[in-house]
Motif scaffolding. Structure first.
Motif, PDB file in Angstrom:
ATOM      1  N   GLY A  58      61.648 -26.552  14.323  1.00  0.00           N
ATOM      2  CA  GLY A  58      62.282 -26.365  15.614  1.00  0.00           C
ATOM      3  C   GLY A  58      63.500 -25.467  15.562  1.00  0.00           C
ATOM      4  N   ILE A  59      63.606 -24.590  16.547  1.00  0.00           N
ATOM      5  CA  ILE A  59      64.772 -23.724  16.735  1.00  0.00           C
ATOM      6  C   ILE A  59      65.467 -24.217  17.998  1.00  0.00           C
ATOM      7  CG2 ILE A  59      65.567 -21.362  17.163  1.00  0.00           C
ATOM      8  CD1 ILE A  59      62.846 -20.467  15.838  1.00  0.00           C
ATOM      9  N   ILE A  60      66.605 -24.870  17.813  1.00  0.00           N
ATOM     10  CA  ILE A  60      67.342 -25.463  18.926  1.00  0.00           C
ATOM     11  C   ILE A  60      68.745 -24.873  18.919  1.00  0.00           C
ATOM     12  CG2 ILE A  60      68.148 -27.599  19.985  1.00  0.00           C
ATOM     13  CD1 ILE A  60      65.708 -28.454  17.608  1.00  0.00           C
ATOM     14  N   THR A  83      62.057 -30.562  25.035  1.00  0.00           N
ATOM     15  CA  THR A  83      61.454 -29.888  26.182  1.00  0.00           C
ATOM     16  C   THR A  83      61.383 -28.379  25.952  1.00  0.00           C
ATOM     17  OG1 THR A  83      63.564 -29.575  27.319  1.00  0.00           O
ATOM     18  CG2 THR A  83      62.382 -31.629  27.765  1.00  0.00           C
ATOM     19  N   ASN A  84      60.742 -27.706  26.891  1.00  0.00           N
ATOM     20  CA  ASN A  84      60.663 -26.244  26.916  1.00  0.00           C
ATOM     21  C   ASN A  84      60.242 -25.676  25.558  1.00  0.00           C
ATOM     22  OD1 ASN A  84      60.759 -23.770  28.175  1.00  0.00           O
ATOM     23  ND2 ASN A  84      62.947 -23.501  27.855  1.00  0.00           N
ATOM     24  N   ILE A  85      59.181 -26.205  24.998  1.00  0.00           N
ATOM     25  CA  ILE A  85      58.696 -25.791  23.678  1.00  0.00           C
ATOM     26  C   ILE A  85      57.922 -24.487  23.814  1.00  0.00           C
ATOM     27  CG2 ILE A  85      57.248 -26.430  21.718  1.00  0.00           C
ATOM     28  CD1 ILE A  85      57.828 -29.399  22.508  1.00  0.00           C
ATOM     29  N   GLN A  86      58.364 -23.464  23.069  1.00  0.00           N
ATOM     30  CA  GLN A  86      57.737 -22.141  23.122  1.00  0.00           C
ATOM     31  C   GLN A  86      57.488 -21.632  21.699  1.00  0.00           C
ATOM     32  OE1 GLN A  86      60.393 -19.581  25.309  1.00  0.00           O
ATOM     33  NE2 GLN A  86      60.720 -21.107  26.897  1.00  0.00           N
ATOM     34  N   ALA A  87      56.284 -21.111  21.476  1.00  0.00           N
ATOM     35  CA  ALA A  87      55.958 -20.553  20.160  1.00  0.00           C
ATOM     36  C   ALA A  87      56.907 -19.404  19.839  1.00  0.00           C
ATOM     37  CB  ALA A  87      54.519 -20.057  20.146  1.00  0.00           C
ATOM     38  N   TYR A  88      57.407 -19.381  18.616  1.00  0.00           N
ATOM     39  CA  TYR A  88      58.284 -18.298  18.162  1.00  0.00           C
ATOM     40  C   TYR A  88      57.600 -17.458  17.093  1.00  0.00           C
ATOM     41  CZ  TYR A  88      62.280 -15.818  16.246  1.00  0.00           C
ATOM     42  OH  TYR A  88      63.127 -14.823  15.798  1.00  0.00           O
ATOM     43  N   GLY A  89      57.047 -18.082  16.064  1.00  0.00           N
ATOM     44  CA  GLY A  89      56.377 -17.308  15.030  1.00  0.00           C
ATOM     45  C   GLY A  89      55.965 -18.146  13.843  1.00  0.00           C
ATOM     46  N   GLN A  90      55.183 -17.518  12.983  1.00  0.00           N
ATOM     47  CA  GLN A  90      54.603 -18.170  11.804  1.00  0.00           C
ATOM     48  C   GLN A  90      55.125 -17.508  10.539  1.00  0.00           C
ATOM     49  OE1 GLN A  90      50.289 -18.589  11.961  1.00  0.00           O
ATOM     50  NE2 GLN A  90      50.179 -17.691   9.909  1.00  0.00           N
ATOM     51  N   TYR A  91      55.459 -18.330   9.548  1.00  0.00           N
ATOM     52  CA  TYR A  91      55.940 -17.857   8.255  1.00  0.00           C
ATOM     53  C   TYR A  91      55.028 -18.462   7.193  1.00  0.00           C
ATOM     54  CZ  TYR A  91      59.343 -16.766   4.546  1.00  0.00           C
ATOM     55  OH  TYR A  91      59.981 -16.277   3.424  1.00  0.00           O
ATOM     56  N   ASP A  92      54.344 -17.623   6.413  1.00  0.00           N
ATOM     57  CA  ASP A  92      53.438 -18.072   5.357  1.00  0.00           C
ATOM     58  C   ASP A  92      54.050 -17.800   3.994  1.00  0.00           C
ATOM     59  OD1 ASP A  92      51.562 -18.763   7.256  1.00  0.00           O
ATOM     60  OD2 ASP A  92      50.252 -17.048   6.886  1.00  0.00           O
ATOM     61  N   TYR A 138      58.992 -23.030  16.509  1.00  0.00           N
ATOM     62  CA  TYR A 138      59.034 -23.148  17.964  1.00  0.00           C
ATOM     63  C   TYR A 138      60.475 -23.194  18.462  1.00  0.00           C
ATOM     64  CZ  TYR A 138      54.163 -24.542  17.547  1.00  0.00           C
ATOM     65  OH  TYR A 138      52.819 -24.567  17.258  1.00  0.00           O
ATOM     66  N   ARG A 139      60.741 -22.451  19.518  1.00  0.00           N
ATOM     67  CA  ARG A 139      62.002 -22.596  20.247  1.00  0.00           C
ATOM     68  C   ARG A 139      61.847 -23.821  21.130  1.00  0.00           C
ATOM     69  NH1 ARG A 139      63.979 -17.380  23.322  1.00  0.00           N
ATOM     70  NH2 ARG A 139      65.736 -18.778  23.548  1.00  0.00           N
ATOM     71  N   CYS A 140      62.901 -24.596  21.258  1.00  0.00           N
ATOM     72  CA  CYS A 140      62.832 -25.750  22.141  1.00  0.00           C
ATOM     73  C   CYS A 140      64.236 -26.193  22.530  1.00  0.00           C
ATOM     74  CB  CYS A 140      62.044 -26.896  21.519  1.00  0.00           C
ATOM     75  SG  CYS A 140      62.501 -27.334  19.843  1.00  0.00           S
ATOM     76  N   GLU A 141      64.285 -27.103  23.466  1.00  0.00           N
ATOM     77  CA  GLU A 141      65.551 -27.639  23.950  1.00  0.00           C
ATOM     78  C   GLU A 141      65.514 -29.155  23.831  1.00  0.00           C
ATOM     79  OE1 GLU A 141      66.013 -26.195  27.939  1.00  0.00           O
ATOM     80  OE2 GLU A 141      65.909 -24.095  27.306  1.00  0.00           O
TER      81      GLU A 141
END
Length: 172
Positions: A27-29, A77-86, A106-109
């Protein structure tokens, strides 16, 4: 989900089926220049909250569960895909030599205050706890650990890359 980075496959990794894929949700909060991170005393580093997605669980369910367990977040809330890191890592469990760690970010609040985390025994042993941290200070701290510590954890390179990317894409 867009690919943020894919670490090259190690030359020692053969195509004999000894690769395990593990999915994680992170999560990116953000609150201005502050970001919710996990500090781990054992490695003296900062990382995004999140972890392994369980069997039968989709990545959003895994993200919400991990945020609740690691940070005490009760309403995401407001969960949005941001990106994938392999990334590839050696794997020390029976049947496999390597793991492809696929981190879905995921970006989220969060709504409301953080409750009491429910950390696992190994997380408690490692001195892990959630903290709101200035993202620029977290990057500087992790970079100093990368440059000069012999106790750095396996995830610090990924985490520092992600923090830098968040600054350049989400805060600039």
């Amino acid at each position: 989900m867009r690919l943020l980075r894919s670490a090259p496959k190690p030359e020692a990794l053969t195509d004999d089926g000894r690769l395990f894929m593990r999915r994680a949700a992170r999560g990116i909060i953000l609150q201005g220049d502050n970001i919710l991170l996990l500090y781990t005393a054992r490695y003296d580093d900062y990382s995004l909250p999140g972890g392994g997605v369980d069997e039968g669980e989709d990545s959003i369910q895994g993200l919400i569960r991990e945020l609740r367990e690691e940070t005490g977040a009760t309403s995401v809330t407001n969960i949005q895909a941001y990106g994938q890191y392999d990334e590839y890592r050696p794997w020390h469990k029976p049947g496999f030599d390597w793991v492809l760690m696929r981190s879905l970010c995921y970006r989220c609040e969060l709504v409301g205050e953080l409750g009491e985390p429910q950390l696992e025994a190994h997380e408690l042993q490692n001195g892990m706890h959630p903290v709101w941290m200035n993202i620029y200070e977290a990057i500087r701290h992790n970079e100093a650990i990368i440059a000069g510590s012999d106790k750095k954890g396996l995830s610090i390179d990924r985490e520092t890359f992600l923090l830098r990317l968040i600054v350049s894409e989400l805060l600039s």
